[in-house]
Write a protein that holds these residues in place. Structure first.
Motif, mmCIF file in Angstrom:
data_model
loop_
_atom_site.group_PDB
_atom_site.id
_atom_site.type_symbol
_atom_site.label_atom_id
_atom_site.label_comp_id
_atom_site.label_asym_id
_atom_site.label_seq_id
_atom_site.Cartn_x
_atom_site.Cartn_y
_atom_site.Cartn_z
ATOM 1 N N ASP A 72 0.710 -1.022 -0.032
ATOM 2 C CA ASP A 72 0.157 0.023 -0.052
ATOM 3 C C ASP A 72 0.731 1.201 -0.075
ATOM 4 N N HIS A 73 1.922 1.159 0.745
ATOM 5 C CA HIS A 73 2.854 2.422 0.583
ATOM 6 C C HIS A 73 3.091 3.014 -0.719
ATOM 7 N N PHE A 74 3.583 2.229 -1.730
ATOM 8 C CA PHE A 74 4.174 2.746 -2.882
ATOM 9 C C PHE A 74 3.799 2.268 -4.016
ATOM 10 N N GLY B 146 -5.689 -2.017 -0.804
ATOM 11 C CA GLY B 146 -6.182 -0.775 -0.032
ATOM 12 C C GLY B 146 -5.280 -0.388 0.929
ATOM 13 N N ILE B 147 -5.526 0.669 1.482
ATOM 14 C CA ILE B 147 -4.607 1.009 2.694
ATOM 15 C C ILE B 147 -4.898 0.114 3.816
ATOM 16 N N GLU B 148 -3.859 -0.545 4.184
ATOM 17 C CA GLU B 148 -3.910 -1.558 5.257
ATOM 18 C C GLU B 148 -5.063 -1.560 6.321
ATOM 19 N N HIS B 149 -4.926 -0.437 6.959
ATOM 20 C CA HIS B 149 -5.857 -0.112 8.093
ATOM 21 C C HIS B 149 -7.277 0.216 7.753
ATOM 22 N N ALA B 150 -7.427 0.490 6.439
ATOM 23 C CA ALA B 150 -8.899 0.574 6.297
ATOM 24 C C ALA B 150 -9.260 -0.911 5.513
ATOM 25 N N ALA C 294 3.433 -4.746 11.509
ATOM 26 C CA ALA C 294 4.621 -4.051 11.499
ATOM 27 C C ALA C 294 4.349 -2.618 10.890
ATOM 28 N N ASP C 295 3.532 -1.965 11.613
ATOM 29 C CA ASP C 295 3.387 -0.611 11.261
ATOM 30 C C ASP C 295 2.681 0.200 12.294
ATOM 31 N N SER C 296 2.910 1.243 12.622
ATOM 32 C CA SER C 296 2.450 1.948 13.864
ATOM 33 C C SER C 296 0.890 2.260 13.955
ATOM 34 N N HIS C 297 0.415 2.365 12.764
ATOM 35 C CA HIS C 297 -1.060 2.708 12.876
ATOM 36 C C HIS C 297 -1.886 1.424 12.904
ATOM 37 N N THR C 298 -1.176 0.104 13.363
ATOM 38 C CA THR C 298 -2.115 -1.237 13.481
ATOM 39 C C THR C 298 -2.910 -0.938 14.834
ATOM 40 N N GLY D 116 -7.895 11.361 2.233
ATOM 41 C CA GLY D 116 -7.392 10.036 2.156
ATOM 42 C C GLY D 116 -6.771 9.568 3.308
ATOM 43 N N SER D 117 -5.976 8.443 3.031
ATOM 44 C CA SER D 117 -5.076 7.749 4.246
ATOM 45 C C SER D 117 -5.918 6.743 5.076
ATOM 46 N N CYS D 118 -5.102 6.054 5.926
ATOM 47 C CA CYS D 118 -5.646 4.964 6.667
ATOM 48 C C CYS D 118 -6.501 5.710 7.706
ATOM 49 N N THR D 119 -6.358 6.920 7.903
ATOM 50 C CA THR D 119 -7.055 8.048 9.017
ATOM 51 C C THR D 119 -8.348 8.138 8.403
ATOM 52 N N THR E 235 -3.403 4.231 -2.130
ATOM 53 C CA THR E 235 -2.183 4.449 -1.821
ATOM 54 C C THR E 235 -1.760 5.245 -0.615
ATOM 55 N N CYS E 236 -0.695 5.013 0.203
ATOM 56 C CA CYS E 236 -0.584 5.765 1.057
ATOM 57 C C CYS E 236 0.084 7.153 0.529
ATOM 58 N N GLY E 237 0.815 6.929 -0.624
ATOM 59 C CA GLY E 237 1.594 8.131 -1.335
ATOM 60 C C GLY E 237 1.903 9.254 -0.474
ATOM 61 N N PRO E 238 0.967 10.418 -0.570
ATOM 62 C CA PRO E 238 1.613 11.644 0.138
ATOM 63 C C PRO E 238 1.593 11.710 1.699
ATOM 64 N N CYS E 239 0.979 10.734 2.316
ATOM 65 C CA CYS E 239 0.819 10.845 3.617
ATOM 66 C C CYS E 239 2.140 10.637 4.218
ATOM 67 N N LEU E 240 2.926 9.796 3.864
ATOM 68 C CA LEU E 240 4.600 9.777 4.323
ATOM 69 C C LEU E 240 5.427 10.422 3.273
ATOM 70 N N GLY E 241 4.875 11.249 2.642
ATOM 71 C CA GLY E 241 5.924 11.884 1.627
ATOM 72 C C GLY E 241 6.471 10.953 0.505
ATOM 73 N N THR F 209 -4.375 13.240 6.945
ATOM 74 C CA THR F 209 -3.621 12.070 7.218
ATOM 75 C C THR F 209 -3.564 12.409 8.878
ATOM 76 N N ASN F 210 -2.410 11.738 9.386
ATOM 77 C CA ASN F 210 -2.267 11.652 11.023
ATOM 78 C C ASN F 210 -0.865 12.275 11.587
ATOM 79 N N ARG F 211 0.086 12.469 10.640
ATOM 80 C CA ARG F 211 1.052 13.021 10.940
ATOM 81 C C ARG F 211 1.658 14.268 10.320
ATOM 82 N N GLY G 18 8.853 18.001 7.265
ATOM 83 C CA GLY G 18 9.172 17.165 6.406
ATOM 84 C C GLY G 18 8.211 15.724 5.762
ATOM 85 N N ARG G 19 7.065 15.831 6.724
ATOM 86 C CA ARG G 19 6.427 14.462 6.422
ATOM 87 C C ARG G 19 5.768 14.329 5.164
ATOM 88 N N MET G 20 5.340 15.391 4.503
ATOM 89 C CA MET G 20 4.771 15.347 3.043
ATOM 90 C C MET G 20 5.729 16.132 2.138
HETATM 91 S S1 SF4 Z 1 -0.213 6.550 8.117
HETATM 92 FE FE1 SF4 Z 1 -0.071 6.967 6.029
HETATM 93 S S2 SF4 Z 1 1.788 5.846 5.462
HETATM 94 FE FE2 SF4 Z 1 1.104 5.047 7.413
HETATM 95 S S3 SF4 Z 1 -0.415 3.407 6.680
HETATM 96 FE FE3 SF4 Z 1 -1.688 5.517 7.126
HETATM 97 S S4 SF4 Z 1 -1.790 6.314 4.953
HETATM 98 FE FE4 SF4 Z 1 0.088 4.640 5.096
#
Ligand code: SF4
Lengths: 160, 421
Positions: free
Chosen positions: B65-67, B101-105, B122-126, B298-301, B359-365, B381-383, B387-389
């Motif tokens: 999902d990230h890239f 899809g974005i994992e957490h969605a 293995a992702d902090s938003h689990t 967008g994003s998992c959030t 895609t996670c795309g811009p969320c993590l830059g 997004t959540n962070r 430089g995050r984006m």
């Molecule tokens: S925080 Fe951003 S990069 Fe991490 S899973 Fe959610 S959408 Fe993807």
């Protein structure tokens, strides 16, 4: 003979192993720079079996696994602190570095004291002052994980 | 002594009748998750250890999902490694371009998580799945590699904070405003190590989409997990998605909470977290002077269908301000399709936005909307770290889909109600 090397609160992973050395995966190389920005003599004075005693939030900062690896490769047998940062705590146990949370011991033990730790009972003895402290002992599976050299090593052993 | 929801779930998975905060336990896992960035490292560890089997091929999930679709050769190589590993071991829940899809969605949508289950990723938003009454938390890649083989992992049982929710949501207020307000109140380390457990009669005001957003950002307050009790809203969401048996856990009356935070929904208005920390909460109404260059929805959030609806309701019949780029990213393929069916995609396009596949795309830059020096973005997004984006001199303002959409229309941070006048 375990000598205590004592530090303060919030010893972060940048101090434990500065980022400029992270390109190396070599444990000996990492050990040779361990704690160098807070205690330039650390590498020279740390003897196998020695312990580190520290204050609050030991290992805060980045999630780099190099930090507990560098400490372990320096021969340190245990880190006793008032508290640990969450990721450091997990990484340390996963790579097989013993760590104990014990605010009283972290307070009472002085730099240079001779200390012994019983991992089965959680009893920490300061042989220099004669004081003892009780930390919560590790449950058996964690003790085994540390003895085996960490998470992957112990799992490998269990699978055999 | 009584146990919290989290402690009960952990005790159950550890095969113990009781656990207490600080205790180290070994717990069975119902699901182990990784993405296209973290799985390759876990796979390397797994292979270096010489493991040759997965504990349960239905309980490991890998989501690219990230890239993806892959942005460059490196990300293509990483996905290839995951793809081959998933194939070799027969991992059932492997999601790639076309199904991802974005994992957490995606995981809640696909019914892969149920109440009372224990999940690591293995992702902090689990921590997102706490919304469903599960225990779920983020770990490192080594943990994932080991758990894929073992099916269990170790935890230090967390102490807990209780958040007692009362009152009623105001118009335009959503889960995002609730969690940004909470983080603004307790700080980015306010729940360090701990479980955040939600309770109170105000919970009935929070939809499943709201709850998923709230739990998603528990980590932004330092939390190990953020969990909601199972109620009718949960059951309705699970209905038809989760077919297996599950158990709901509720805290004991004498469960120990280190702190109780009162959160009255009546007091919460649309909130924006200014750079560069999620705790930097400000009322959306006070953002008039902050001119923006881009909005990201967008994003998992906030990439769920409810989020798309909230944005579409605002953007309908309106157009982005001159010079503002709008990027809308439905979080899963189902949501993407739903947006087309419900006419949201047309609304977004008519408003001048682009609509991307998940895609996670811009969320993590990563890509798909990186910011140049000096640019400002209102993002769902959540962070909003430095430089995050994109460029370290760019700025991310975290907000709900409604606020992001309204801000896109005016060109500055805007409370949606200001458009009504
Ligand atoms: S925080 Fe951003 S990069 Fe991490 S899973 Fe959610 S959408 Fe993807």
């Amino acid at each position: 003979m375990s000598t205590a090397h004592k530090y303060g609160d919030h010893v972060d992973t940048d101090v434990i192993i500065p980022a400029r050395y992270l390109a190396s995966q070599d444990e000996k190389e990492l050990a040779s720079h361990c704690m160098e920005d807070i205690d330039a003599n650390f590498h020279a004075k740390a003897k196998p079996g020695d312990i580190i005693v520290a204050g609050l939030n030991f290992g805060c900062g980045s999630s780099r696994e190099h930090a507990p690896v560098a400490i372990k490769a320096s021969g340190i047998s245990c880190v006793i602190a008032k508290s640990f940062a969450r990721i450091f705590y997990r990484n340390a146990i996963n790579i097989g570095l013993a760590i104990l949370e014990c605010p009283e011991a972290a307070e009472g033990i002085n730099d240079g004291d001779n200390v012994s730790v019983n991992f089965d009972t959680g009893i920490i003895t300061d042989n220099t002052t004669g004081k003892t402290y009780q930390a919560e002992p590790f449950p058996e599976f964690i003790r085994h994980m540390i003895e085996d050299g960490g998470l992957m090593a112990s799992l490998k052993k269990a699978k055999k | 002594m009584g146990m919290t929801m989290t402690q009960k779930i952990l005790a159950k998975h550890a095969g113990l009748s009781e656990v207490h905060a600080g205790q180290l336990i070994q717990a069975k896992l119902d699901l182990v998750l990784g993405n296209d960035i973290t799985s390759p490292v876990a796979i390397n560890e797994f292979e270096a250890a010489g493991f040759d089997s997965i504990f349960d091929t239905s309980k490991v999930v890998m989501v690219m999902d990230h890239f993806v679709p892959n942005k460059d050769i490196k990300s293509a190589t990483q996905c290839k490694q995951c793809r081959m590993f998933a194939k070799r071991f027969g991992i059932e829940h492997y999601y790639d371009v076309g199904t991802m899809g974005i994992e957490h969605a995606l995981l809640p949508e696909q019914g892969l998580v149920a109440p009372g289950e224990a999940v690591i990723g293995a992702d902090s938003h689990t921590c997102t799945y706490g919304a469903l009454g599960a225990f779920s938390t983020g770990v490192g890649s080594t943990d994932m590699g080991a758990a894929m083989s073992a099916g269990y992992t170790w935890f230090k049982v967390p102490a807990a904070i209780r958040v007692n929710v009362t009152g009623k949501k105001r118009q335009y207020v959503s889960g995002k405003d609730v969690i940004l307000t909470l983080i603004g109140r307790i700080g980015v380390d306010g729940a360090l190590y701990k479980s955040i457990e939600f309770s109170g009669e105000g919970l009935k005001e929070l939809t499943m989409a709201d709850r998923l957003t709230v739990s998603n950002m528990a980590i932004e307050a330092g939390g190990k997990n953020g969990i909601f009790p199972v109620d009718d809203i949960t059951r309705e969401f699970l209905d038809g998605r989760v077919k297996r048996e599950w158990t709901a856990y509720y805290p004991d009356d004498d469960a120990e909470y280190e702190q109780v935070v009162e959160l009255n929904l009546d007091d919460i208005d649309c909130t924006v977290a200014y750079p560069h920390l999620p705790e930097n909460a400000h009322p959306a109404r006070e953002g008039k002077d902050i001119k923006i260059d881009q909005i990201v929805i967008g994003s998992c959030t906030n990439g769920k269908i409810d989020d798309m609806k909230a944005a579409a309701d605002i953007l309908k019949g309106r157009h982005l301000a001159d010079g503002v780029r709008g990027i809308v990213i439905p979080a899963t393929m189902n949501i993407y399709r739903e947006c087309m069916k419900l006419g949201y995609t047309d609304i977004f396009l008519d408003a001048g936005c682009i609509v991307s596949t998940p895609t996670c795309g811009p969320c993590l830059g990563g890509y798909m909307g990186i910011l140049a020096a000096g640019e400002k973005c209102v993002s769902t997004t959540n962070r909003n770290f430095v430089g995050r984006m994109g460029h370290i001199d760019s700025e991310v303002y975290l907000a709900s889909p409604a606020v992001a959409a309204a801000s896109g229309i005016t060109g500055h941070i805007t409370h949606p109600s200001e458009l009504d006048i």
